[in-house]
Write a protein that holds these residues in place. Structure first.
Motif, mmCIF file in Angstrom:
data_model
loop_
_atom_site.group_PDB
_atom_site.id
_atom_site.type_symbol
_atom_site.label_atom_id
_atom_site.label_comp_id
_atom_site.label_asym_id
_atom_site.label_seq_id
_atom_site.Cartn_x
_atom_site.Cartn_y
_atom_site.Cartn_z
ATOM 1 N N HIS A 127 0.856 -1.177 0.000
ATOM 2 C CA HIS A 127 0.000 0.000 0.000
ATOM 3 C C HIS A 127 0.897 1.234 0.000
ATOM 4 O O HIS A 127 1.660 1.450 0.942
ATOM 5 C CB HIS A 127 -0.920 0.011 1.222
ATOM 6 C CG HIS A 127 -2.036 1.009 1.080
ATOM 7 N ND1 HIS A 127 -3.077 0.845 0.194
ATOM 8 C CD2 HIS A 127 -2.250 2.206 1.673
ATOM 9 C CE1 HIS A 127 -3.894 1.875 0.265
ATOM 10 N NE2 HIS A 127 -3.410 2.725 1.160
ATOM 11 N N THR A 154 -1.623 -0.993 -3.954
ATOM 12 C CA THR A 154 -3.052 -0.961 -3.629
ATOM 13 C C THR A 154 -3.582 0.468 -3.479
ATOM 14 O O THR A 154 -4.786 0.689 -3.620
ATOM 15 C CB THR A 154 -3.351 -1.757 -2.345
ATOM 16 O OG1 THR A 154 -2.441 -1.360 -1.326
ATOM 17 C CG2 THR A 154 -3.241 -3.255 -2.595
ATOM 18 N N SER A 176 -6.649 1.435 -5.682
ATOM 19 C CA SER A 176 -7.834 1.900 -4.969
ATOM 20 C C SER A 176 -8.368 3.203 -5.562
ATOM 21 O O SER A 176 -9.576 3.400 -5.676
ATOM 22 C CB SER A 176 -7.496 2.090 -3.490
ATOM 23 O OG SER A 176 -8.565 2.732 -2.840
ATOM 24 N N HIS A 219 -7.823 7.380 0.702
ATOM 25 C CA HIS A 219 -7.280 6.082 0.317
ATOM 26 C C HIS A 219 -6.203 5.585 1.279
ATOM 27 O O HIS A 219 -5.308 4.837 0.903
ATOM 28 C CB HIS A 219 -6.793 6.136 -1.136
ATOM 29 C CG HIS A 219 -7.923 6.382 -2.094
ATOM 30 N ND1 HIS A 219 -8.349 7.657 -2.406
ATOM 31 C CD2 HIS A 219 -8.758 5.542 -2.736
ATOM 32 C CE1 HIS A 219 -9.378 7.562 -3.240
ATOM 33 N NE2 HIS A 219 -9.649 6.311 -3.450
ATOM 34 N N LEU A 241 -4.920 3.159 4.174
ATOM 35 C CA LEU A 241 -5.192 1.728 4.315
ATOM 36 C C LEU A 241 -6.316 1.470 5.321
ATOM 37 O O LEU A 241 -7.227 0.657 5.048
ATOM 38 C CB LEU A 241 -3.904 1.001 4.748
ATOM 39 C CG LEU A 241 -3.994 -0.511 4.891
ATOM 40 C CD1 LEU A 241 -4.449 -1.162 3.591
ATOM 41 C CD2 LEU A 241 -2.643 -1.068 5.337
ATOM 42 N N LEU A 264 -9.794 2.352 3.899
ATOM 43 C CA LEU A 264 -10.260 1.386 2.900
ATOM 44 C C LEU A 264 -10.681 0.079 3.570
ATOM 45 O O LEU A 264 -11.660 -0.548 3.165
ATOM 46 C CB LEU A 264 -9.154 1.138 1.871
ATOM 47 C CG LEU A 264 -8.822 2.368 1.010
ATOM 48 C CD1 LEU A 264 -7.512 2.153 0.256
ATOM 49 C CD2 LEU A 264 -9.948 2.678 0.040
ATOM 50 N N ALA A 265 -9.939 -0.313 4.619
ATOM 51 C CA ALA A 265 -10.297 -1.535 5.345
ATOM 52 C C ALA A 265 -11.665 -1.385 6.001
ATOM 53 O O ALA A 265 -12.495 -2.308 5.964
ATOM 54 C CB ALA A 265 -9.234 -1.849 6.387
ATOM 55 N N HIS A 313 -14.560 -1.437 3.393
ATOM 56 C CA HIS A 313 -14.885 -2.764 2.856
ATOM 57 C C HIS A 313 -15.141 -3.796 3.961
ATOM 58 O O HIS A 313 -15.247 -4.989 3.660
ATOM 59 C CB HIS A 313 -13.758 -3.241 1.937
ATOM 60 C CG HIS A 313 -13.599 -2.401 0.702
ATOM 61 N ND1 HIS A 313 -14.520 -2.398 -0.323
ATOM 62 C CD2 HIS A 313 -12.658 -1.501 0.341
ATOM 63 C CE1 HIS A 313 -14.132 -1.553 -1.268
ATOM 64 N NE2 HIS A 313 -13.014 -0.988 -0.883
ATOM 65 N N LEU A 333 -13.149 -5.059 6.152
ATOM 66 C CA LEU A 333 -12.115 -6.088 6.111
ATOM 67 C C LEU A 333 -11.732 -6.489 7.532
ATOM 68 O O LEU A 333 -11.780 -5.664 8.451
ATOM 69 C CB LEU A 333 -10.879 -5.575 5.364
ATOM 70 C CG LEU A 333 -11.135 -5.109 3.930
ATOM 71 C CD1 LEU A 333 -9.845 -4.577 3.312
ATOM 72 C CD2 LEU A 333 -11.705 -6.239 3.080
ATOM 73 N N LEU A 364 -7.329 -6.252 1.434
ATOM 74 C CA LEU A 364 -7.781 -5.236 0.476
ATOM 75 C C LEU A 364 -7.534 -5.715 -0.953
ATOM 76 O O LEU A 364 -8.395 -5.558 -1.831
ATOM 77 C CB LEU A 364 -7.053 -3.915 0.743
ATOM 78 C CG LEU A 364 -7.337 -2.784 -0.242
ATOM 79 C CD1 LEU A 364 -8.819 -2.412 -0.254
ATOM 80 C CD2 LEU A 364 -6.481 -1.555 0.114
ATOM 81 N N GLN A 398 -10.062 -8.240 -1.881
ATOM 82 C CA GLN A 398 -11.332 -7.567 -2.184
ATOM 83 C C GLN A 398 -11.307 -7.005 -3.606
ATOM 84 O O GLN A 398 -12.291 -7.114 -4.360
ATOM 85 C CB GLN A 398 -11.577 -6.436 -1.175
ATOM 86 C CG GLN A 398 -12.848 -5.640 -1.396
ATOM 87 C CD GLN A 398 -14.094 -6.450 -1.040
ATOM 88 O OE1 GLN A 398 -14.145 -7.089 -0.001
ATOM 89 N NE2 GLN A 398 -15.095 -6.430 -1.907
#
Length: 203
Positions: A89, A116, A120, A130, A132, A135-136, A139, A141, A160, A163
């Motif tokens: 990332h 990522t 993303s 964006h 990490l 984004l987790a 989604h 995660l 991620l 996904q």
DNA sequence: TGCCAGGCCCTCTTTAGGGCCTT
């Protein structure tokens, strides 16, 4: 499908060119959307960790001093990765530490890196940002440890990526969401993402 | 003493500037 190695470094700062060194590395292998193997180690590069970094990561000078030498850890990490393609990332950051630390022990760090963060921005332009962690959360995660520790962040980036591979298959019809597709996608301008994925899905 | 990264991307752009993201 070839496993992909997802890497995360904890470091003393942001620039190896300014003397910053790695303090911890973690690599997880992702295969078929599942984490199938892990490597993690603190490392002693003979440098001090400042209070900001300790507060951010929880990594102290005592922890680093008790860790194996950086060269030993990096050689183990390179053996663990082998010739597999890599992902991180904000890969520009981890790639420069990967290459700088391996160069110190005479190893070659010329692996292809997918990112990522860039992926993303193309796949999830609606995300509030964006980072990490954002984004987790977006989604839903799974989280497996303290943020800003190498293994927890590497696993989060792996989830991620899984996904993204899932979305590339189910939303865009890309049956082979492999590293080559990811590299192509991150080189594609934001406005050409749709045509690129349409072409890859038809291939 | 004070300062120090760098690649990507957006836009009030392209002869540039500034925010994001990583530790």
């Amino acid at each position: 499908m070839t496993p992909i190695a997802i890497i995360d470094f904890e470091t003393t700062g942001i620039s190896p060119n300014m003397g910053d060194r790695a303090t911890e590395v973690a690599i997880v292998m992702l295969e078929g959307g599942q984490v199938v193997d892990r490597y993690q180690s603190l490392m002693n590069a003979g440098v001090r960790v400042n209070s900001f970094i300790t507060q951010l990561t929880g990594i102290t000078n005592e922890m680093v001093q008790a860790a194996p030498a950086a060269e030993q850890v990096m050689r183990e990490a390179a053996r663990f990765v082998g010739g597999r393609p890599m992902v991180a990332h904000n890969a520009a950051f981890d790639k420069k530490f990967w290459q700088a630390e391996l160069a110190r022990c005479g190893e070659d760090g010329a692996h292809p890196f997918a990112c990522t963060l860039l992926l993303s921005r193309r796949l999830y332009p609606q995300a509030p940002n964006h980072k990490l962690g954002t984004l987790a959360a977006l989604h839903h995660l799974p989280s497996s440890g303290r943020a800003h520790r190498a293994l927890a962040d590497a696993e989060m980036a792996a989830h991620l990526l899984a996904q993204m591979q899932h979305d590339l298959k189910t939303r865009y019809g890309c049956s082979q969401a492999d590293h080559a597709l990811l590299m192509g996608l991150q080189r594609t301008s934001r406005h050409m993402v749709g045509p690129y994925l349409k072409q890859r899905a038809a291939a």
